[in-house]
Design an enzyme around this catalytic site. Structure first.
Site, PDB file in Angstrom:
ATOM      1  N   GLY A  29       0.804  -1.216   0.000  1.00 34.19           N
ATOM      2  CA  GLY A  29       0.000   0.000   0.000  1.00 34.19           C
ATOM      3  C   GLY A  29       0.834   1.261   0.000  1.00 34.19           C
ATOM      4  O   GLY A  29       2.068   1.231   0.073  1.00 34.19           O
ATOM      5  N   THR A  31       1.173   3.702   2.241  1.00 37.99           N
ATOM      6  CA  THR A  31       1.947   3.980   3.452  1.00 37.99           C
ATOM      7  C   THR A  31       3.145   3.046   3.542  1.00 37.99           C
ATOM      8  O   THR A  31       4.244   3.459   3.930  1.00 37.99           O
ATOM      9  CB  THR A  31       1.058   3.857   4.701  1.00 37.99           C
ATOM     10  OG1 THR A  31      -0.138   4.619   4.513  1.00 37.99           O
ATOM     11  CG2 THR A  31       1.775   4.382   5.940  1.00 37.99           C
ATOM     12  N   GLY A  82      -0.019  -1.385   6.535  1.00 35.92           N
ATOM     13  CA  GLY A  82      -1.007  -0.349   6.788  1.00 35.92           C
ATOM     14  C   GLY A  82      -2.370  -0.933   7.098  1.00 35.92           C
ATOM     15  O   GLY A  82      -2.520  -2.128   7.347  1.00 35.92           O
ATOM     16  N   ALA A  83      -3.388  -0.077   7.085  1.00 38.73           N
ATOM     17  CA  ALA A  83      -4.770  -0.506   7.305  1.00 38.73           C
ATOM     18  C   ALA A  83      -5.696   0.489   6.623  1.00 38.73           C
ATOM     19  O   ALA A  83      -5.349   1.660   6.448  1.00 38.73           O
ATOM     20  CB  ALA A  83      -5.094  -0.588   8.794  1.00 38.73           C
ATOM     21  N   ASP A  84      -6.863   0.012   6.242  1.00 36.79           N
ATOM     22  CA  ASP A  84      -7.882   0.895   5.676  1.00 36.79           C
ATOM     23  C   ASP A  84      -8.740   1.502   6.777  1.00 36.79           C
ATOM     24  O   ASP A  84      -9.208   2.635   6.662  1.00 36.79           O
ATOM     25  CB  ASP A  84      -8.745   0.123   4.681  1.00 36.79           C
ATOM     26  CG  ASP A  84      -7.920  -0.388   3.512  1.00 36.79           C
ATOM     27  OD1 ASP A  84      -7.248   0.433   2.862  1.00 36.79           O
ATOM     28  OD2 ASP A  84      -7.925  -1.604   3.267  1.00 36.79           O
ATOM     29  N   LYS A  94      -8.526  -4.469   6.207  1.00 32.46           N
ATOM     30  CA  LYS A  94      -7.444  -4.349   5.247  1.00 32.46           C
ATOM     31  C   LYS A  94      -7.890  -4.977   3.927  1.00 32.46           C
ATOM     32  O   LYS A  94      -8.878  -5.678   3.884  1.00 32.46           O
ATOM     33  CB  LYS A  94      -6.176  -5.056   5.759  1.00 32.46           C
ATOM     34  CG  LYS A  94      -5.572  -4.379   6.991  1.00 32.46           C
ATOM     35  CD  LYS A  94      -4.400  -5.132   7.580  1.00 32.46           C
ATOM     36  CE  LYS A  94      -3.369  -5.548   6.567  1.00 32.46           C
ATOM     37  NZ  LYS A  94      -2.843  -4.410   5.766  1.00 32.46           N
ATOM     38  N   GLY A  96      -7.813  -3.095   0.772  1.00 29.60           N
ATOM     39  CA  GLY A  96      -8.159  -2.151  -0.280  1.00 29.60           C
ATOM     40  C   GLY A  96      -7.311  -2.336  -1.531  1.00 29.60           C
ATOM     41  O   GLY A  96      -7.755  -2.063  -2.640  1.00 29.60           O
ATOM     42  N   GLY A  97      -6.095  -2.842  -1.324  1.00 30.14           N
ATOM     43  CA  GLY A  97      -5.202  -3.114  -2.442  1.00 30.14           C
ATOM     44  C   GLY A  97      -5.266  -4.541  -2.938  1.00 30.14           C
ATOM     45  O   GLY A  97      -4.448  -4.951  -3.769  1.00 30.14           O
ATOM     46  N   GLU A 103      -1.287 -10.787   3.031  1.00 30.79           N
ATOM     47  CA  GLU A 103      -1.026  -9.959   4.204  1.00 30.79           C
ATOM     48  C   GLU A 103      -1.369 -10.716   5.482  1.00 30.79           C
ATOM     49  O   GLU A 103      -0.618 -10.682   6.458  1.00 30.79           O
ATOM     50  CB  GLU A 103      -1.841  -8.663   4.122  1.00 30.79           C
ATOM     51  CG  GLU A 103      -1.362  -7.700   3.046  1.00 30.79           C
ATOM     52  CD  GLU A 103      -2.282  -6.515   2.841  1.00 30.79           C
ATOM     53  OE1 GLU A 103      -1.847  -5.560   2.189  1.00 30.79           O
ATOM     54  OE2 GLU A 103      -3.435  -6.553   3.320  1.00 30.79           O
TER      55      GLU A 103
END
Length: 217
Positions: A29, A31, A82-84, A94, A96-97, A103
């Site tokens: 992601g 970040t 990261g996290a959504d 998580k 979104g990607g 992950e």
């Protein structure tokens, strides 16, 4: 400070959790891309990385960081991702990607999960961000029907194929108050590979980029 600058601050702050001489788990992601940039500054102090996606693998290799297959290592001291969305209990959405399955696997192996986010990702109740569910393609409509029975509104993310060759259903309309229970419930639907709730394996440390600096939780 812009949102991207807050992401960058969180990504660079994660460097202090990297143990020299070890292999580092790296997520996916925008970040995490900042974390990879930071990790490159100490690439001679680590033994390499395990990546949760093809995109992150390519970025790591561009910096000359050796990327291992997870099957070739016994342990990871740390996983940075990261996290959504994330709540006060450190439960996360998580995916979104579309890298949620890999992950989740890498996070399960790591001794410590460091979550890096900007301050727009913190929420009281999970569910405003659509919950991704990775699904075997032939099971798409069956899984969608089962999710509707649970009160969710699944939408096929058309044109997206995961690194595992599967599809994503984004589930909207759910205020998630018991993330652990829903994570198990969704994973119990035949045809679901996994879902983007990270509740049973939540974050150990959360680094939040804010206009005033990075907050550690």
């Amino acid at each position: 400070m812009t949102q991207d600058e807050m992401k960058k601050a969180a990504g660079w702050a994660a460097l202090k959790y990297v143990v020299p001489g070890t292999i580092v788990g790296v997520g996916t992601g925008s970040t995490v891309n900042h974390f990879i940039d930071a990790l490159a500054t100490m690439k001679d102090q680590i033994n390499g990385a395990v990546s949760s996606s093809i995109a992150s693998t390519e970025r790591l290799k561009e910096f000359g960081i050796n990327v291992y297959d997870l099957n070739d290592i016994d342990a990871l001291s740390v996983y940075v991702d990261g996290a959504d969305e994330i709540n006060a209990s450190r439960d996360m959405i998580k995916g979104g990607g579309a890298a949620l399955t890999r992950e989740k696997i890498v996070a399960a192996v790591a001794d410590k999960f460091i979550c890096i986010i900007d301050n727009t990702k913190t929420v009281d109740v999970l569910g405003q961000f659509p919950l991704p569910v990775e699904v075997i393609p032939m099971a798409r409509e069956y899984v969608a029907r089962e999710i509707r029975k649970l009160g969710g509104n699944p939408e096929w993310r058309e044109g997206v194929v995961t690194d595992n060759g599967n599809i994503i259903l984004d589930v909207k309309g759910m205020a998630i108050k018991d993330a652990k229970a829903l994570e198990v419930q969704l994973n119990g639907i035949v045809g679901v590979v996994t879902n983007g709730l990270f509740a049973h394996r939540g974050a150990d440390v959360v680094l939040i980029g804010t206009p005033d600096g990075v907050i550690t939780q």
